[in-house]
Design a protein around this motif. Structure first.
Motif, PDB file in Angstrom:
ATOM      1  N   GLY A   1      45.519   0.731 -62.220  1.00 45.46           N
ATOM      2  CA  GLY A   1      45.687   1.835 -63.156  1.00 45.46           C
ATOM      3  C   GLY A   1      46.200   3.035 -62.400  1.00 45.46           C
ATOM      4  N   VAL A   2      46.946   3.863 -63.098  1.00 45.98           N
ATOM      5  CA  VAL A   2      47.545   5.011 -62.438  1.00 45.98           C
ATOM      6  C   VAL A   2      47.869   6.062 -63.489  1.00 45.98           C
ATOM      7  CG1 VAL A   2      49.916   4.126 -62.584  1.00 45.98           C
ATOM      8  CG2 VAL A   2      49.268   5.568 -60.653  1.00 45.98           C
ATOM      9  N   ALA A   3      47.719   7.320 -63.110  1.00 44.30           N
ATOM     10  CA  ALA A   3      48.090   8.423 -64.007  1.00 44.30           C
ATOM     11  C   ALA A   3      49.213   9.204 -63.344  1.00 44.30           C
ATOM     12  CB  ALA A   3      46.887   9.325 -64.268  1.00 44.30           C
TER      13      ALA A   3
ATOM     14  N   LEU B   1      48.152   9.806 -54.809  1.00 42.27           N
ATOM     15  CA  LEU B   1      48.708   8.872 -53.825  1.00 42.27           C
ATOM     16  C   LEU B   1      49.918   9.445 -53.082  1.00 42.27           C
ATOM     17  CD1 LEU B   1      47.950   5.755 -53.428  1.00 42.27           C
ATOM     18  CD2 LEU B   1      49.912   5.293 -54.878  1.00 42.27           C
ATOM     19  N   THR B   2      50.651  10.348 -53.721  1.00 40.43           N
ATOM     20  CA  THR B   2      51.835  10.924 -53.083  1.00 40.43           C
ATOM     21  C   THR B   2      51.466  11.953 -52.020  1.00 40.43           C
ATOM     22  OG1 THR B   2      52.046  12.811 -54.565  1.00 40.43           O
ATOM     23  CG2 THR B   2      53.078  10.749 -55.289  1.00 40.43           C
ATOM     24  N   GLY B   3      50.213  12.450 -52.075  1.00 45.19           N
ATOM     25  CA  GLY B   3      49.812  13.516 -51.157  1.00 45.19           C
ATOM     26  C   GLY B   3      50.295  14.882 -51.582  1.00 45.19           C
ATOM     27  N   ASN B   4      51.002  14.948 -52.715  1.00 43.84           N
ATOM     28  CA  ASN B   4      51.504  16.249 -53.165  1.00 43.84           C
ATOM     29  C   ASN B   4      50.359  17.187 -53.564  1.00 43.84           C
ATOM     30  OD1 ASN B   4      54.198  15.563 -52.774  1.00 43.84           O
ATOM     31  ND2 ASN B   4      54.385  14.692 -54.840  1.00 43.84           N
TER      32      ASN B   4
ATOM     33  N   VAL C   1      50.872  11.070 -58.539  1.00 39.79           N
ATOM     34  CA  VAL C   1      50.528   9.713 -58.951  1.00 39.79           C
ATOM     35  C   VAL C   1      49.055   9.507 -58.624  1.00 39.79           C
ATOM     36  CG1 VAL C   1      51.000   7.260 -58.559  1.00 39.79           C
ATOM     37  CG2 VAL C   1      52.887   8.909 -58.542  1.00 39.79           C
ATOM     38  N   TRP C   2      48.222   9.651 -59.657  1.00 39.49           N
ATOM     39  CA  TRP C   2      46.781   9.647 -59.452  1.00 39.49           C
ATOM     40  C   TRP C   2      46.234   8.230 -59.477  1.00 39.49           C
ATOM     41  CZ3 TRP C   2      44.516  14.035 -57.867  1.00 39.49           C
ATOM     42  CH2 TRP C   2      45.246  15.217 -58.029  1.00 39.49           C
ATOM     43  N   ALA C   3      45.484   7.899 -58.396  1.00 39.68           N
ATOM     44  CA  ALA C   3      44.969   6.538 -58.240  1.00 39.68           C
ATOM     45  C   ALA C   3      43.487   6.581 -57.913  1.00 39.68           C
ATOM     46  CB  ALA C   3      45.727   5.832 -57.113  1.00 39.68           C
ATOM     47  N   ASP C   4      42.805   5.475 -58.195  1.00 43.36           N
ATOM     48  CA  ASP C   4      41.376   5.377 -57.897  1.00 43.36           C
ATOM     49  C   ASP C   4      41.155   5.517 -56.380  1.00 43.36           C
ATOM     50  OD1 ASP C   4      38.778   3.819 -59.480  1.00 43.36           O
ATOM     51  OD2 ASP C   4      38.733   4.012 -57.294  1.00 43.36           O
ATOM     52  N   GLU C   5      40.093   6.267 -56.019  1.00 49.09           N
ATOM     53  CA  GLU C   5      39.745   6.495 -54.601  1.00 49.09           C
ATOM     54  C   GLU C   5      39.642   5.217 -53.790  1.00 49.09           C
ATOM     55  OE1 GLU C   5      39.584  10.158 -53.048  1.00 49.09           O
ATOM     56  OE2 GLU C   5      37.921   8.948 -52.276  1.00 49.09           O
ATOM     57  N   ALA C   6      39.352   4.107 -54.475  1.00 48.69           N
ATOM     58  CA  ALA C   6      39.251   2.821 -53.775  1.00 48.69           C
ATOM     59  C   ALA C   6      40.537   2.480 -53.024  1.00 48.69           C
ATOM     60  CB  ALA C   6      38.912   1.718 -54.773  1.00 48.69           C
ATOM     61  N   HIS C   7      41.642   3.149 -53.391  1.00 49.87           N
ATOM     62  CA  HIS C   7      42.928   2.858 -52.750  1.00 49.87           C
ATOM     63  C   HIS C   7      43.302   3.891 -51.696  1.00 49.87           C
ATOM     64  CE1 HIS C   7      44.138  -0.528 -55.303  1.00 49.87           C
ATOM     65  NE2 HIS C   7      43.401   0.097 -56.239  1.00 49.87           N
ATOM     66  N   ARG C   8      42.336   4.704 -51.298  1.00 53.72           N
ATOM     67  CA  ARG C   8      42.622   5.795 -50.366  1.00 53.72           C
ATOM     68  C   ARG C   8      43.282   5.300 -49.076  1.00 53.72           C
ATOM     69  NH1 ARG C   8      43.020  11.425 -50.540  1.00 53.72           N
ATOM     70  NH2 ARG C   8      41.012  11.794 -51.549  1.00 53.72           N
ATOM     71  N   ASP C   9      42.916   4.100 -48.655  1.00 52.81           N
ATOM     72  CA  ASP C   9      43.455   3.574 -47.390  1.00 52.81           C
ATOM     73  C   ASP C   9      44.734   2.772 -47.594  1.00 52.81           C
ATOM     74  OD1 ASP C   9      42.481   1.428 -48.742  1.00 52.81           O
ATOM     75  OD2 ASP C   9      41.514   0.488 -47.018  1.00 52.81           O
ATOM     76  N   TRP C  10      45.462   3.048 -48.679  1.00 58.00           N
ATOM     77  CA  TRP C  10      46.627   2.203 -49.055  1.00 58.00           C
ATOM     78  C   TRP C  10      47.639   2.043 -47.920  1.00 58.00           C
ATOM     79  CZ3 TRP C  10      51.677   3.797 -49.005  1.00 58.00           C
ATOM     80  CH2 TRP C  10      51.885   5.167 -48.857  1.00 58.00           C
TER      81      TRP C  10
END
Ligand code: CA
Length: 489
Positions: A420-422, A449-452, A476-485
């Motif tokens: 999921g992503v916003a 996710l973009t770091g912007n 691009v907002w993502a669940d924290e679980a993906h912080r280490d993407w």
């Protein structure tokens, strides 16, 4: 099934160093990790000019193997290097699509004298002369290759028109005169009939030519093991021939053999008509969307983002649209220059990579940079690739409700953990968009996710939140679980 996307693995100015197939080989692993499912490689056949990009094709059977046109290798390398690069791409799970240039041939070995009629360049159906003798570059004998792979030699009866008369030393459009010599059907109707584009135009009313080119297409697939074609200049090629060729190839290989066509026209109705007339045989690049993106990038905050997808191929025929931002022709200085300005590129790519519709094709010149031109946008694109591969699944909810700040949300699916992503984009000021994933995501924390944007956002009991975006930017907002993407494979 994971989301797919393609990379166009070349730009107009890449070094003429014979190392490009090696670059593909070297980068295949990294591209696979970045999520690329396929690459479209540049025209691999010997061209009339060694330093050309390859659209002035001379010998379809010389893939960098024979000493012709003053060189064994092409701009990109040798046939052996090409085969190795494709092998490596396949080992990394990347499919390879060949760029197939079948509208014309260039760099003939000799001239021939034959009857032709000069036509009006602006209305090709208007004849300007009676038949008269010209001397045209139409004899292709391939002295460096001989009869290897094919003994077929081309002469003027295999072409419909040329652009040069050696007798009068004039450039014009000279239509070959003789029985059965008529313009192709089902080509674009611009200029009356847009069969003729450049050089010696191949005549697909001639059955001998049709059979030879069909034979070549299978030879290419058997030789290189490519998984699909990108067909050049399809608006200039007989539609019946194109459909017949695609049917033939799919019949002999696989019904899933991938074919995408380049039909350069900004009107989606025209693109859809071609798709219908060819019985859905080809995907087409969404040129209409490209021009929306160009316009949006040029007009800045004066562009109403809610109209970004109006009258595009992806919005009218999502399963046939290959979406793209820019390509080798639209890049600065090239034939169809219409560059999406750099500030808008991250927004444009988020719009093609993260929505549910369309098959995105990423431009090499954006990912690696253009030689002597705009710089690499890899740092901005990699998070979007990750989001496409890992997150952009499930139901899509649009919030295209403000001229300068638009958003959409993908709710995620069960197959992809914490997906999921916003997405929020702005072409004006800093802004926000309230969107809801649903109560099952209540309390989850999201990051950009973009770091912007540096903050985190926690979803409320309805799984909703107010997502933020900087001015002239995308988040691009993502669940924290993906912080280490970035460190994931
Ligand atoms: Ca043509």
């Amino acid at each position: 099934m994971d989301n797919q996307f393609i990379m166009q693995f070349f730009e107009w100015n890449i070094e003429n160093d014979g190392e490009h197939w090696n670059r593909l080989k070297q980068d295949a692993l990294a591209l696979s990790k970045a999520g690329m499912g396929a690459v479209w490689i540049p025209p691999c056949a010997k061209a009339a000019q060694q330093n050309s990009v390859g659209y002035d094709v001379y010998d379809l059977y010389d893939l960098g193997e024979f000493d012709q046109k003053g060189t064994v290798r092409t701009r990109y390398g040798t046939k052996a290097q090409l085969i190795e690069a494709i092998g490596e791409a396949h080992r990394q799970g990347i499919r390879v699509y060949a760029d197939v240039v079948l509208n014309h041939k260039a760099g003939a070995d000799a001239t021939e004298k034959f009857l032709a009629i000069e036509v009006d360049p602006n209305d090709r159906n208007r004849e300007l002369s009676q038949p008269f003798d010209i001397e045209g570059w139409t004899s292709f004998t391939f002295p460096g290759r001989g009869d290897h792979y094919s003994g077929f030699k081309w002469n003027y009866t295999h072409f419909s028109a040329v652009d040069r008369d050696g007798l009068t030393k004039r450039n014009a459009i000279f239509k070959v005169y003789g029985e059965g010599k008529v313009w192709a059907e089902g080509v674009d109707n611009e200029k009356g009939n847009y069969d003729y584009l450049m050089s010696a135009d191949i005549d697909y009313n001639n059955e001998i030519v049709v059979e030879e080119v069909k034979r070549w297409a299978l030879w290419l697939i058997e030789t290189l093991h490519v998984d699909g074609f990108r067909m050049d200049a399809v608006k200039h090629i007989d539609e019946g021939f194109l459909k017949g060729l695609v049917d033939h190839v799919r019949g002999k290989t696989s019904p899933d053999f991938f074919v995408m066509g380049e039909y350069w026209h900004a009107d989606q109705a025209r693109l859809n008509r071609f798709i219908d007339d060819s019985d859905q045989a080809l995907q087409l690049f969404d040129v209409a969307l490209h021009f929306r993106l160009v316009e949006a990038s040029r007009r800045g905050r004066d562009y109403d983002l809610t109209h970004l997808f109006d009258d595009t191929l992806v919005s009218t025929n999502p399963f046939r649209a290959v979406t793209f931002v820019d390509n080798h022709d639209s890049q600065p200085g090239e034939a169809l220059e219409s560059w999406v300005e750099d500030w808008f590129k991250p927004i444009a790519y988020a719009m093609i990579l993260l929505r549910k519709d369309g098959l995105p094709c990423v431009f090499y010149g954006d990912y690696y940079g253009i030689n002597g031109g705009p710089a690499s946008k890899k740092a901005q694109l990699d998070p979007l690739f990750y989001a496409r591969k890992a997150l952009a699944y499930g139901e899509q909810v649009d919030a295209f409700d403000h001229a300068n700040v638009v958003g959409f949300l993908r709710k995620g699916d069960m197959e992809h953990p914490d997906s999921g992503v916003a997405v929020v984009a702005s072409n004006g000021e800093e802004g926000t968009k309230r969107m809801a994933f649903g109560p099952e995501r209540a309390g989850r924390t999201f990051f950009d996710l973009t770091g912007n944007r540096g903050e985190t956002i926690t979803l409320d009991q309805d799984g909703a939140a107010v997502f933020t975006v900087n001015g002239g930017s995308v988040s691009v907002w993502a669940d924290e679980a993906h912080r280490d993407w970035a460190s994931r494979e």
